[in-house]
Design a protein around this motif. Sequence first.
Motif, PDB file in Angstrom:
ATOM      1  N   ALA A  22       0.835  -1.206   0.000  1.00  0.00           N
ATOM      2  CA  ALA A  22       0.000   0.000   0.000  1.00  0.00           C
ATOM      3  C   ALA A  22       0.868   1.253   0.000  1.00  0.00           C
ATOM      4  O   ALA A  22       1.859   1.346   0.725  1.00  0.00           O
ATOM      5  N   GLU A 102      -7.576  -2.912  -8.559  1.00  0.00           N
ATOM      6  CA  GLU A 102      -8.001  -3.625  -7.339  1.00  0.00           C
ATOM      7  C   GLU A 102      -8.243  -5.102  -7.654  1.00  0.00           C
ATOM      8  O   GLU A 102      -9.284  -5.679  -7.338  1.00  0.00           O
ATOM      9  N   GLN A 141      -4.399  -7.073   0.316  1.00  0.00           N
ATOM     10  CA  GLN A 141      -5.533  -6.244   0.680  1.00  0.00           C
ATOM     11  C   GLN A 141      -6.831  -7.030   0.541  1.00  0.00           C
ATOM     12  O   GLN A 141      -6.817  -8.254   0.446  1.00  0.00           O
ATOM     13  N   HIS A 349     -13.587  -1.127   4.320  1.00  0.00           N
ATOM     14  CA  HIS A 349     -13.768  -1.454   2.906  1.00  0.00           C
ATOM     15  C   HIS A 349     -13.787  -0.188   2.047  1.00  0.00           C
ATOM     16  O   HIS A 349     -13.145  -0.118   0.998  1.00  0.00           O
ATOM     17  N   GLN A 352     -10.344   1.718   1.390  1.00  0.00           N
ATOM     18  CA  GLN A 352      -9.296   1.197   0.507  1.00  0.00           C
ATOM     19  C   GLN A 352      -9.057   2.160  -0.647  1.00  0.00           C
ATOM     20  O   GLN A 352      -9.979   2.564  -1.335  1.00  0.00           O
ATOM     21  N   GLN A 371      -8.176  -7.072   6.272  1.00  0.00           N
ATOM     22  CA  GLN A 371      -8.839  -5.857   6.755  1.00  0.00           C
ATOM     23  C   GLN A 371      -7.904  -5.015   7.619  1.00  0.00           C
ATOM     24  O   GLN A 371      -7.846  -3.788   7.483  1.00  0.00           O
ATOM     25  N   TYR A 373      -4.627  -4.954   7.603  1.00  0.00           N
ATOM     26  CA  TYR A 373      -3.556  -4.385   6.790  1.00  0.00           C
ATOM     27  C   TYR A 373      -4.046  -3.163   6.027  1.00  0.00           C
ATOM     28  O   TYR A 373      -3.386  -2.124   5.991  1.00  0.00           O
ATOM     29  N   VAL A 374      -5.232  -3.266   5.425  1.00  0.00           N
ATOM     30  CA  VAL A 374      -5.799  -2.138   4.684  1.00  0.00           C
ATOM     31  C   VAL A 374      -6.006  -0.945   5.604  1.00  0.00           C
ATOM     32  O   VAL A 374      -5.632   0.192   5.280  1.00  0.00           O
ATOM     33  N   SER A 377      -2.728   0.711   6.852  1.00  0.00           N
ATOM     34  CA  SER A 377      -1.932   1.319   5.785  1.00  0.00           C
ATOM     35  C   SER A 377      -2.578   2.577   5.209  1.00  0.00           C
ATOM     36  O   SER A 377      -2.047   3.180   4.279  1.00  0.00           O
ATOM     37  N   ARG A 378      -3.714   3.002   5.770  1.00  0.00           N
ATOM     38  CA  ARG A 378      -4.355   4.223   5.277  1.00  0.00           C
ATOM     39  C   ARG A 378      -3.636   5.484   5.757  1.00  0.00           C
ATOM     40  O   ARG A 378      -3.720   6.525   5.119  1.00  0.00           O
TER      41      ARG A 378
END
Length: 572
Positions: A22, A102, A141, A349, A352, A371, A373-374, A377-378
Motif C-alpha cells: 500500500a 483492485e 488487501q 472497505h 481502501q 482488513q 492491513y488495509v 496502511s491508510r
Amino acid sequence: MTQNTALDILKSGENCFLTGSAGTGKTYLLNQYISYLQERKINPVVTAPTGIAASHLNGQTIHSYFAIGIRDSIDNSFLKSLSAKKHIIKRFEALKVLIIDEISMVSPELFDMIDEILRAFKEPFAPFGGVQVIVCGDFFQLPPVSREPKEKRFAWQANAWRELNFSSCYLQTKFRQDDDRLITLLDDIRVGNISKESYELIDERISTDMKIDYNPTKLYTHNIDVDRVNRQELEKLEGKEYTFEHTAKGVQRAVDKIFSMSLVDEELTLKKDAVVIFIKNNPEGKYINGTTGVVTGFEKSSGLPFVKTANGDHLKVEAEEWSLEDDQGKKVATVEQLPLRLAWAITVHKSQGMTLDAAQIDLSKTFEMGQGYVALSRVKNSSGLKLLGINDMALSVDPLTIRVDEKIKQASLKASKELETLKNIEKIHRSHIKDLGGTNNENEIARVRTTINSKKRAEVESKLPTHLKTKKLLKEVKNLKDLAKMRGSTKGTIITHLEKIKSEDKTIDLEKFKPNKKLYKLVVNTLEELQEESSQTLYTDEGKIKRKVIFDALSGDVSYDDIQLVLLYYKK
C-alpha cells in the motif's frame, strides 16, 4: 522495481501484473500509462470490481463494461445474446488495452468470465482475445466478497491468468508512509511474522492519544457501527442543520450508476463542527480523496460550508461533478454535490485506496484477512494512528498469499533484468503503439496533448469560483477598468472579487487598483468624521462599515463602487 522500469514494461506491450504494498504509487503509475496512450490516440478501458475502486481512475465496474450484471456464471446463450447487440460489438471492437484495478477483489470465476467474453468477440485462441491486459493491486488487501468458503479465492488462481503470461512489476518504494516504525509493522504483516517492536507500536497506539486539535475519522469493519457513530455525533452538535441536495442530469439509470460507484450522498446534512472527509480529488490540488477536516461555518449568501483541513487550510467547499461517459467519451449523466461525507466513521472497505491524515481504527471485530492491513496502511504516520481495539485476525493475512508474494518478487526482479538486456527500447515502444493503431508522429502527439491539457484546464476553469478566475488575470491588466472588461463584469463585481482575494491571500499585491489620492482622502476623512460621532448606524451586525452611511454623508457625490474600493485599502 522502480516506477520508470515498470512504465517501460507497460509501454512495451507486455501483459503486466502491477503490484506492491500500500502506498507505493500503483494508481499514479497507471495514470501515467493512461495519459501516454491517450496522447497517442489510444483509449484504454479502465475497470475495477467495485464502483468505489473504479472511481479512483475514472473507470467503470467490470460487471457494467462486460454487461455481466449480477450473473455468477455465463454460458453460450448469454454470449449469443451479447453478440446480437450492436453497441456491445462496437465496444469490444474498439478495445485494445484493458486495465483492471483492485485485482485482489476479483474472483477467479469473474476473471475467467472476462476471458470467455473477449475470446468470443475478438481472437478466439488468444487469452483475453489478444488485448493488452494490465491488472493492478495487492493480494494482501481485501479479497473478493464470497457468500461461502471457496478453495480458489484469487484471480491469480484463474485458468486465464496463467495463459496471459504476465510480466510482474513489483513496486517497492513507499510514498504514502514516512514512518519507519509503521512501515516495519506493515511489512511484518505481509510476511506473517509480527516482531516485538511492532507489537510495542500497537500497544503504544492503543494507549496514546494523538496530538491533534480535531477528532479524526474512525474506521470500523462493519457498516452498522459506522452509521451509528455518524448519526450520534451529528445529533450531539448544537446549531442549525444545513442540508445539501444533489442535482443530476441524464437518464435515471445512469445517474443511479454514479451513486453506486462513488461515495457521493444524494442528500448531505452538515452542522458547524461536523467532522468530514473529502471524497474526490480537487483539480487545483486543494484536497484529495481522503483529506479530513472540520466544518467551521457556512457562508451567509450561499450557505456553502467552510472546512478547516487537517493540515490547517481553510477552504470554502463548492459542489463538484461526478459523471458517467459512454464508449465515445460523451457524458451521459452527471451528478453535482459537495465532495464531502460525514467522517466521524467510515468502513475499512470504503477506505481502501484512501490516504488519511489521521484515523482512529477499531479492529476488534475484524472478520476477514487483509482488513487490518488495509486499515493500518491508510495513515501516513503512526503519530496519526489511534487503535480503539484489535483482535488476532487483524494482523493476519492469507498464508497462501505470503508464499506467492515471494515468487512475484522474484518474477519482478527477472522482468527488470530482462528489460536491461533489451536494445532500442524506444523502438519497441513505438512498435507497440503502431500495433494498437495509434500515432507515433511527434507533432500529432503534441497536438493531442495540447488538446487534452486544454480540456483539463477548461474543466478546472469552469469549476473555479468567480473571484479566483479574476485573480488569475491580475498580472495581465494595468487597471480596474481593463480587469472588468477582460472578465466581462461590472466594476462593483470586480471590487467584490478583490475583497475576497485579499481576505484569502494577505500577501497579494493590489496596489495598482488603489483609488487616486483625492478620492481616497475624501472618503477616509468622511469615514473618520462619522466614527468620531460614534454613530451606531455606521456598522452592520457583523462589524462591517455600511457604504450607504458614507454615501449619504457625501450627498451621493461618490459612487457605492468607489466607496467600496476605498474601504478595501483603508486601514484603521
